[in-house]
Design a protein around this motif. Structure first.
Motif, PDB file in Angstrom:
ATOM      1  N   GLU A 109       1.121   4.098   1.174  1.00  0.00           N
ATOM      2  CA  GLU A 109       0.305   2.848   1.049  1.00  0.00           C
ATOM      3  C   GLU A 109       0.355   2.835  -0.476  1.00  0.00           C
ATOM      4  OE1 GLU A 109      -2.367   3.027  -1.572  1.00  0.00           O
ATOM      5  OE2 GLU A 109      -1.804   5.154  -1.497  1.00  0.00           O
ATOM      6  N   SER A 110       0.653   3.421  -1.207  1.00  0.00           N
ATOM      7  CA  SER A 110       1.374   3.053  -2.586  1.00  0.00           C
ATOM      8  C   SER A 110       2.518   1.970  -2.519  1.00  0.00           C
ATOM      9  CB  SER A 110       1.584   4.267  -3.744  1.00  0.00           C
ATOM     10  OG  SER A 110       1.306   4.034  -5.032  1.00  0.00           O
ATOM     11  N   GLY A 112       3.959   0.816  -0.374  1.00  0.00           N
ATOM     12  CA  GLY A 112       4.128  -0.581   0.404  1.00  0.00           C
ATOM     13  C   GLY A 112       2.904  -1.642  -0.592  1.00  0.00           C
ATOM     14  N   LEU A 113       2.381  -1.256  -1.068  1.00  0.00           N
ATOM     15  CA  LEU A 113       1.617  -1.895  -2.197  1.00  0.00           C
ATOM     16  C   LEU A 113       2.140  -2.661  -2.977  1.00  0.00           C
ATOM     17  CD1 LEU A 113      -1.149  -2.992  -3.381  1.00  0.00           C
ATOM     18  CD2 LEU A 113      -1.337  -0.829  -4.566  1.00  0.00           C
ATOM     19  N   LYS A 147       0.755  -0.823   4.266  1.00  0.00           N
ATOM     20  CA  LYS A 147      -0.262  -0.115   3.185  1.00  0.00           C
ATOM     21  C   LYS A 147      -1.252   0.174   3.727  1.00  0.00           C
ATOM     22  CE  LYS A 147      -2.966  -0.765  -0.876  1.00  0.00           C
ATOM     23  NZ  LYS A 147      -4.074   0.103  -0.058  1.00  0.00           N
ATOM     24  N   ARG A 148      -1.397  -0.164   5.149  1.00  0.00           N
ATOM     25  CA  ARG A 148      -3.060   0.609   6.528  1.00  0.00           C
ATOM     26  C   ARG A 148      -2.297   1.876   7.076  1.00  0.00           C
ATOM     27  NH1 ARG A 148      -3.839  -4.997   7.269  1.00  0.00           N
ATOM     28  NH2 ARG A 148      -2.360  -5.099   9.010  1.00  0.00           N
ATOM     29  N   ASN A 151      -2.673   4.242   4.572  1.00  0.00           N
ATOM     30  CA  ASN A 151      -3.918   4.668   4.588  1.00  0.00           C
ATOM     31  C   ASN A 151      -4.807   5.969   5.529  1.00  0.00           C
ATOM     32  OD1 ASN A 151      -4.574   3.116   1.639  1.00  0.00           O
ATOM     33  ND2 ASN A 151      -4.728   0.930   3.049  1.00  0.00           N
TER      34      ASN A 151
END
Length: 434
Positions: A109-110, A112-113, A147-148, A151
């Motif tokens: 997630e990090s 990807g963001l 990111k999802r 998550n």
């Protein structure tokens, strides 16, 4: 941006976009020569170490998770490992493996963001991911989906995707069932392949051709690409346990910054983060991640700071592959945690946050309350080398006009994905030209 007509040029950017927190950069140029560069963090101090004092050692994971909304797992993991060492507790088997899985989620997630939303706009000339989406909708949607996927892991294991509540000293409040983990598999298989495509895509982005001779520092584990465990090593030969960090590193206060600058006690700067992990652990990558590295012909170690976006993408491949391996081999443990009684002790631990090495140290009193706490985030460890990079890039690009130069300096700092809020104990840019 202004020009007084006498050759003095000044550029101001009140706040750097696409980073967490607030900071400033001041550069002074006289007669075409760079005189001074100062990178300062003016985000107000947050006093988390003070908040921890007097609290039961069991409170540490929930309090430290609030330090960062992007990488709360890293703060939780460093705190629980340090507490367990203080109480001489051993957490292994499936509980240890579940912690690696939780870290896989955070890296996905990090990274990807950062790759899609915060850093790619720099390379493609867009003010933000929103502006980029107008021309590259599918690219932005892929980043959001990656990111999802991360998550989803954090939500299942941590109880929620931001500031997880299922982590405790000794393990978890509840361990997932095999069926619950299996629900993650289809999206993780997609994420693995999408991350490989992301690495190929980022490798084609236009970026400066620059090589910097960093001294890299990261964890290294005998068998694994590092998340939670390992010794602290460097490309210059350092090889120490986490407890020895204060003997080899020192933090210094600079008047211009609310974050401390870290250096080797013997002198000199160092760099933590994806490039450091890659330099010191590339031989521990999972098969597909290693194949992508070979396909791209990425140099090892990689010393171009702008290629950090490629290495982050490769680490997403690794995280998805590792998550799928863990799930395929998982057997639900009979107990979700190891009971740990309160009492005195001193414990230190380092883990690899997405942005780099994160070090914690705690002293516990007889009742198991936190008497002293010390937290050294990756961005504060990188602050000196960030400033050095800016000096190097600025010196090589003084021919650019103010707007283009400011853009390049912001991009240089975003190479580090700085978590400025975490570092305080970003960017207002001023370039003064004469």
């Amino acid at each position: 941006m202004s020009d007084d007509g006498n050759g003095t040029r000044e550029i101001r950017v009140d706040y750097l976009a696409r980073v967490e927190g607030e900071g400033r950069l001041y550069a002074r140029v006289r007669d075409g020569e760079l005189e001074d560069v100062e990178f300062g963090i003016f985000e107000p101090p947050r006093f988390f170490e003070a908040f921890l004092r007097g609290r039961p050692f069991t409170d540490a994971p929930d309090i430290t998770a609030r330090i960062c909304g992007i990488c709360p797992v890293a703060y939780q993991m460093s705190s629980v490992h340090a507490m367990e060492r203080a109480r001489r507790a051993v957490v292994d088997g499936e509980l240890r493996t579940l912690r690696r899985l939780l870290y896989c989620g955070e890296w996905l997630e990090s990274h990807g963001l950062h790759v899609y939303m915060l850093h790619a706009p720099d390379f493609l000339g867009y003010e933000s991911a929103v502006h980029m989406a107008a021309d590259h909708r599918e690219v932005v949607e892929q980043g959001l989906r990656l990111k999802r996927a991360g998550n989803a892991i954090v939500t299942l294991l941590g109880g929620r995707e931001v500031h997880p509540i299922n982590v405790r000293v000794g393990g978890f409040y509840r361990a997932p069932t095999m069926h619950e983990l299996q629900t993650l598999v289809p999206e993780l298989e997609w994420a693995r392949d999408a991350a490989a495509e992301t690495a190929r895509w980022t490798a084609q982005l236009p970026m400066p051709d620059i090589e910097i001779d960093y001294d890299f520092v990261s964890l290294r584990h005998p068998d694994e690409y590092p998340f939670n465990e390992g010794r602290i090593v460097s490309t210059s030969g350092l090889d120490i346990a986490a407890e020895e960090w204060p003997e080899h590193f020192v933090e210094e206060h600079k008047e211009r910054s609310n974050a401390l600058h870290a250096y080797f006690r013997s002198g000199g700067m160092f760099k933590v983060g994806p490039l450091a992990r890659f330099a010191l652990n590339a031989d521990r990558l999972t098969p597909l991640a290693a194949n992508v590295v070979a396909e791209l012909g990425l140099s090892m170690p990689c010393r171009n700071p702008f290629q950090s976006i490629v290495v982050r993408s490769i680490e997403m491949v690794f995280a998805a592959e590792e998550a799928l391996r863990i799930i395929s081999e998982y057997k639900r443990p009979p107990e979700s945690f190891v009971p740990i009684e309160p009492g005195p002790g001193v414990g230190s631990a380092a883990t690899e946050a997405p942005r780099g090495l994160l070090w914690h140290r705690y002293e516990l009193d007889e009742a198991g309350r936190i008497a002293e706490a010390r937290i050294v985030p990756p961005t504060s460890q990188n602050q000196a080398v960030i400033e050095s990079d800016v000096r190097r890039v600025l010196g090589e690009h003084l021919h650019l006009d103010d707007e283009a130069l400011t853009w390049r300096l912001e991009q240089t700092i975003r190479n580090y994905d700085p978590c400025i809020s975490c570092a305080t104990h970003f960017l207002k840019v001023e370039i003064d030209r004469a």
